[in-house]
Scaffold this motif. Structure first.
Motif, PDB file in Angstrom:
ATOM      1  N   PHE A  69       0.784  -1.195   0.030  1.00 60.59           N
ATOM      2  CA  PHE A  69      -0.071   0.088   0.176  1.00 60.59           C
ATOM      3  C   PHE A  69       0.783   1.288   0.237  1.00 60.59           C
ATOM      4  O   PHE A  69       2.013   1.228   0.410  1.00 60.59           O
ATOM      5  CB  PHE A  69      -0.932  -0.031   1.319  1.00 60.59           C
ATOM      6  N   LEU A  70       0.269   2.259  -0.678  1.00 60.37           N
ATOM      7  CA  LEU A  70       0.851   3.718  -0.270  1.00 60.37           C
ATOM      8  C   LEU A  70       0.090   4.526   0.842  1.00 60.37           C
ATOM      9  O   LEU A  70      -1.171   4.273   0.745  1.00 60.37           O
ATOM     10  CB  LEU A  70       0.789   4.590  -1.769  1.00 60.37           C
ATOM     11  N   VAL A  71       0.801   4.786   1.811  1.00 55.08           N
ATOM     12  CA  VAL A  71       0.126   5.663   2.817  1.00 55.08           C
ATOM     13  C   VAL A  71       0.744   7.151   3.040  1.00 55.08           C
ATOM     14  O   VAL A  71       1.813   7.288   2.785  1.00 55.08           O
ATOM     15  CB  VAL A  71       0.108   5.050   4.022  1.00 55.08           C
ATOM     16  N   THR A  72      -0.022   8.013   3.539  1.00 58.49           N
ATOM     17  CA  THR A  72       0.601   9.396   3.806  1.00 58.49           C
ATOM     18  C   THR A  72      -0.671  10.091   4.756  1.00 58.49           C
ATOM     19  O   THR A  72      -1.425   9.120   5.242  1.00 58.49           O
ATOM     20  CB  THR A  72       0.628  10.130   2.443  1.00 58.49           C
ATOM     21  N   GLY A  73      -0.459  11.294   4.884  1.00 56.16           N
ATOM     22  CA  GLY A  73      -1.260  12.109   5.933  1.00 56.16           C
ATOM     23  C   GLY A  73      -1.465  13.546   5.514  1.00 56.16           C
ATOM     24  O   GLY A  73      -1.025  13.670   4.623  1.00 56.16           O
TER      25      GLY A  73
ATOM     26  N   ASP B 226       4.846  15.722   3.767  1.00 56.66           N
ATOM     27  CA  ASP B 226       5.917  15.848   2.873  1.00 56.66           C
ATOM     28  C   ASP B 226       6.199  14.244   2.292  1.00 56.66           C
ATOM     29  O   ASP B 226       7.214  14.171   1.420  1.00 56.66           O
ATOM     30  CB  ASP B 226       6.883  16.631   3.069  1.00 56.66           C
ATOM     31  N   THR B 227       5.783  13.103   2.727  1.00 59.97           N
ATOM     32  CA  THR B 227       6.351  11.912   2.251  1.00 59.97           C
ATOM     33  C   THR B 227       5.179  10.982   2.096  1.00 59.97           C
ATOM     34  O   THR B 227       4.316  10.809   2.747  1.00 59.97           O
ATOM     35  CB  THR B 227       7.297  11.191   3.469  1.00 59.97           C
ATOM     36  N   LEU B 228       5.371  10.043   0.951  1.00 59.77           N
ATOM     37  CA  LEU B 228       4.497   9.108   0.768  1.00 59.77           C
ATOM     38  C   LEU B 228       5.048   7.698   0.839  1.00 59.77           C
ATOM     39  O   LEU B 228       6.192   7.550   0.605  1.00 59.77           O
ATOM     40  CB  LEU B 228       3.894   9.073  -0.887  1.00 59.77           C
ATOM     41  N   TYR B 229       4.797   6.924   1.858  1.00 57.69           N
ATOM     42  CA  TYR B 229       5.218   5.684   2.107  1.00 57.69           C
ATOM     43  C   TYR B 229       4.852   4.358   1.397  1.00 57.69           C
ATOM     44  O   TYR B 229       3.547   4.203   1.356  1.00 57.69           O
ATOM     45  CB  TYR B 229       5.233   5.622   3.711  1.00 57.69           C
ATOM     46  N   GLU B 230       5.472   3.537   0.981  1.00 61.36           N
ATOM     47  CA  GLU B 230       5.151   2.450   0.308  1.00 61.36           C
ATOM     48  C   GLU B 230       5.327   1.351   1.340  1.00 61.36           C
ATOM     49  O   GLU B 230       6.563   0.975   1.825  1.00 61.36           O
ATOM     50  CB  GLU B 230       5.868   1.930  -1.158  1.00 61.36           C
ATOM     51  N   VAL B 231       4.479   0.620   1.690  1.00 61.14           N
ATOM     52  CA  VAL B 231       4.721  -0.179   3.016  1.00 61.14           C
ATOM     53  C   VAL B 231       3.838  -1.716   2.434  1.00 61.14           C
ATOM     54  O   VAL B 231       2.988  -1.798   1.744  1.00 61.14           O
ATOM     55  CB  VAL B 231       3.703   0.115   4.155  1.00 61.14           C
ATOM     56  N   GLU B 232       4.621  -2.602   3.260  1.00 62.43           N
ATOM     57  CA  GLU B 232       3.926  -4.015   2.859  1.00 62.43           C
ATOM     58  C   GLU B 232       3.383  -4.493   4.245  1.00 62.43           C
ATOM     59  O   GLU B 232       3.952  -4.597   5.185  1.00 62.43           O
ATOM     60  CB  GLU B 232       5.030  -4.953   2.624  1.00 62.43           C
ATOM     61  N   PHE B 233       2.013  -5.002   4.439  1.00 64.06           N
ATOM     62  CA  PHE B 233       1.572  -5.304   5.503  1.00 64.06           C
ATOM     63  C   PHE B 233       1.512  -6.935   5.534  1.00 64.06           C
ATOM     64  O   PHE B 233       1.346  -7.439   4.554  1.00 64.06           O
ATOM     65  CB  PHE B 233       0.081  -5.102   5.638  1.00 64.06           C
TER      66      PHE B 233
END
Length: 278
Positions: A260-264, A268-275
């Motif tokens: 997934f891509l997550v941010t807030g 200033d950053t978009l994080y690519e994460v794996e759950f």
């Protein structure tokens, strides 16, 4: 979604999540939550871990309300705040250079958005108006009205799934936006308030809804057939240096299982994460 009308009123929670990541793998337990989540109970459902695979620069002026990866691979981003709400498409690696960028009238506070077929639906917070937009140009092609507030929105391929800040997920016809049913989100048998931005994944009998929970760094995996939470992940990611950087909000499946891509809001950053469920 966020109950505020300007950046000055932004809750300080974003400042509580500024500790730098020291490892790629985050052991996401309740003990790893930000201070705002100190009252979160330990769930009986599986607690997922998250690995940060990559970081991408993000638009720190975007009060992110909706996030989705389009079939072409670019991002669809819907933002809020009266007078600053917009919806745009941009490359994942260059979000500050959108290919299409459309402002909302200042009376509207933009909320979640999702693609269904060749239509993008976008919610508004308190106006009770959903905009149907051309997926390519993002021009408005129609509107629909609804009762209550608009927070998050996703499409499971057959129907739209909408949140309104309560534990209720409402299912809607993707052509008319009419409500066709609903389900209550529960964690360990208790209703979950402030279910926020949504992402639908899976197909047919293997559908899941992923949801941010406002006022927290928590993301829930929900069975849309029953409303039961089947997994919990608590993220503690740096929000960035933008003044007023606020809560985690924005989750988009990349199309690769578990990623997934997550941010807030104003991050200033978009994080690519794996759950992962260990």
């Amino acid at each position: 979604m966020e109950h505020m009308t300007s950046r000055v009123q932004s809750a300080p929670r974003g400042a509580a999540t500024v500790s730098l990541l020291t490892t790629a793998v985050l052991a996401v337990t309740v003990a790893g939550c930000s201070a705002a989540d100190e009252a979160e109970p330990v769930p009986d459902v599986p607690v997922l871990t998250a690995e940060v695979l990559a970081e991408h620069p993000f638009d720190s002026s975007a009060f992110t309300q909706g996030l989705e990866v389009m079939p072409e691979g670019d991002l669809l981003v819907s933002t809020g705040l009266n007078g600053e709400s917009r919806i745009f498409r941009a490359p994942v690696d260059d979000v500050t250079s959108p290919s299409v960028d459309v402002d909302l009238d200042e009376r509207y506070f933009g909320e979640g958005a999702t693609l269904h077929g060749d239509t993008v639906w976008q919610l508004t917070w308190k106006s009770g108006v959903a905009f149907a937009r051309d997926a390519g140009t993002l021009d408005v092609t129609g509107t629909a009205s609804y009762e209550g507030q608009g927070w998050g929105l996703c499409s499971d391929g057959d129907r739209l799934v909408m949140s309104d800040g309560s534990p209720t997920l409402t299912f809607r016809d993707p052509a008319t936006f009419e409500a066709t049913g609903s389900v209550e989100v529960t964690l360990d048998g208790e209703p979950v308030e402030e279910v926020n931005e949504l992402e639908c994944t899976g197909t047919d009998d293997d559908r899941e809804v992923w949801a941010n929970v406002w006022h927290s760094d928590r993301i829930l995996r929900i069975d849309p057939a029953t409303g039961e939470v089947t997994g919990v992940v608590d993220l503690d990611l740096p929000a960035g240096d933008e003044d007023g950087a606020d809560v985690l909000n924005g989750i988009a499946a990349t199309g690769t299982d578990g990623r997934f891509l997550v941010t807030g809001k104003l991050w200033d950053t978009l994080y690519e994460v794996e759950f992962r469920e260990d």
